[in-house]
Design an enzyme around this catalytic site. Structure first.
Site, short mmCIF file in Angstrom:
data_model
loop_
_atom_site.label_atom_id
_atom_site.label_comp_id
_atom_site.label_asym_id
_atom_site.label_seq_id
_atom_site.Cartn_x
_atom_site.Cartn_y
_atom_site.Cartn_z
N ASN A 168 0.85 -1.32 0.08
CA ASN A 168 -0.10 -0.01 0.10
C ASN A 168 0.80 1.34 -0.15
O ASN A 168 0.42 2.36 -0.45
CB ASN A 168 -0.96 -0.09 1.14
CG ASN A 168 -1.63 1.43 1.41
OD1 ASN A 168 -2.59 1.71 0.70
ND2 ASN A 168 -1.01 2.10 2.57
N SER A 194 -3.65 2.27 -9.05
CA SER A 194 -4.55 3.65 -9.04
C SER A 194 -5.10 3.54 -10.25
O SER A 194 -4.68 3.08 -11.37
CB SER A 194 -3.67 4.81 -8.83
OG SER A 194 -4.46 6.09 -9.18
N TYR A 217 4.14 8.90 -10.96
CA TYR A 217 3.19 8.07 -10.23
C TYR A 217 2.16 7.29 -11.15
O TYR A 217 2.04 5.99 -10.85
CB TYR A 217 2.14 9.26 -9.71
CG TYR A 217 1.09 8.74 -8.69
CD1 TYR A 217 1.51 8.13 -7.31
CD2 TYR A 217 -0.12 8.61 -9.09
CE1 TYR A 217 0.47 7.79 -6.49
CE2 TYR A 217 -1.29 7.80 -8.21
CZ TYR A 217 -0.69 7.68 -6.96
OH TYR A 217 -1.83 6.96 -6.07
N ALA A 229 3.12 5.81 -14.01
CA ALA A 229 4.17 4.97 -14.56
C ALA A 229 4.30 3.87 -13.58
O ALA A 229 4.34 2.69 -13.85
CB ALA A 229 5.48 5.53 -14.89
N LYS A 251 2.11 3.16 -11.08
CA LYS A 251 0.87 2.53 -10.81
C LYS A 251 0.74 1.53 -11.99
O LYS A 251 0.19 0.49 -11.74
CB LYS A 251 -0.13 3.35 -10.51
CG LYS A 251 0.25 4.40 -9.12
CD LYS A 251 0.03 3.37 -8.12
CE LYS A 251 0.06 4.30 -6.64
NZ LYS A 251 0.20 3.17 -5.36
N ILE A 271 -10.29 9.23 -3.49
CA ILE A 271 -10.73 8.78 -2.09
C ILE A 271 -10.65 9.91 -1.24
O ILE A 271 -9.72 10.76 -1.20
CB ILE A 271 -10.14 7.60 -1.69
CG1 ILE A 271 -10.12 6.45 -2.76
CG2 ILE A 271 -10.58 7.03 -0.45
CD1 ILE A 271 -11.38 5.95 -3.19
#
Length: 247
Positions: free
Chosen positions: A91, A142, A155, A157, A159, A188
């Site tokens: 996570n 994501s 980010y 790339a 994910k 979220i």
């Protein structure tokens, strides 16, 4: 649902990871709370104390999962304390948002090292002890990794890389009864989104079919499903929790 299971959740001192940890503990899991540095340890210990107050078992381990040896320490301390590992939730993640023309090499590397390499590191160390009795690995990707997002080359790339990591490891370890799946959250309601203006939130909600942001509990419930025997025939899947945003 997770009675006597041992779960390691990286980046679980806050946000989605914290809620997953508490959700798992309520279902009987013994939980390892992870934070990257000593200055986050107080927050990690708060989660541990909440779990103990619920009647559960938990420990906090400081380990920067971007570092291969510190990731090994995280898994080793889990085995030392609880004797096994059944569930790994990759996570932990960071953002260093910037348009590509302005993004530095360091900003790109930092995000890749935590969000993607960190998941590789923890998975690499966890699968061997998991092979004894099977297990569940859950990678937190994501919607940015599925559709891309301007200003998040690093980010997105990382994910997107997690999607490939999930599918490849699912194929490698299915014969050892280790299931590997991923969750792709959309917008979220977390500390990150709470900093947005009401105007921007309204604009975001217009593009979500369910017309609202999701809650950390809604993500944690999907993680609970994937970690449990309810998902015993599910592996290699990417489950979006995005209110229909990119369907």
């Amino acid at each position: 649902m997770l009675k006597e299971k041992v779960a390691v959740i990286t980046g679980s001192n806050r946000g989605i990871g914290r809620t997953i940890a508490l959700t798992f503990a309520k279902q009987g899991a013994k939980v390892v709370i992870n934070c990257p540095y000593e200055n986050f340890l107080d927050a990690a210990n708060e989660v541990v104390n909440e779990i103990i107050a619920l009647g559960g078992e938990a420990i906090a381990v400081v380990a920067n999962i971007a570092n291969f040896e510190e990731s090994k320490k995280l898994i080793d301390m889990t085995i030392e304390k609880f004797g096994k590992i059944d569930i790994l939730v990759n996570n932990a993640g960071i953002t260093r948002d910037m348009l590509l023309l302005r993004m530095t090499e360091q900003e790109f590397d930092d995000v890749i090292n935590v969000n993607l390499k960190g998941a590789f590191n923890c998975t690499k160390h966890a699968v061997r002890p998991m092979m004894k009795s099977g297990g569940s690995i859950i990678n937190m990707t994501s919607v940015s990794g599925l559709s891309g997002n301007a200003g998040q080359v690093n980010y997105s790339a990382a994910k997107a890389g997690l999607v490939g990591l999930t599918k490849s490891t699912a194929k490698e370890f299915a014969k050892k009864n280790i299931r590997v799946n991923a969750i792709a959250p959309g917008f979220i309601d977390t500390e990150m989104t709470q900093g947005l203006t009401d105007e921007l939130k309204k604009e975001i909600n217009k593009n979500i079919p369910l017309k609202r942001m999701g809650s950390v509990e809604e993500v944690a419930n999907v993680a609970l499903f994937l970690a449990s025997n309810l998902a015993s025939y599910v592996t290699g899947e990417i489950i979006r929790v995005d209110g229909g945003m990119i369907m």
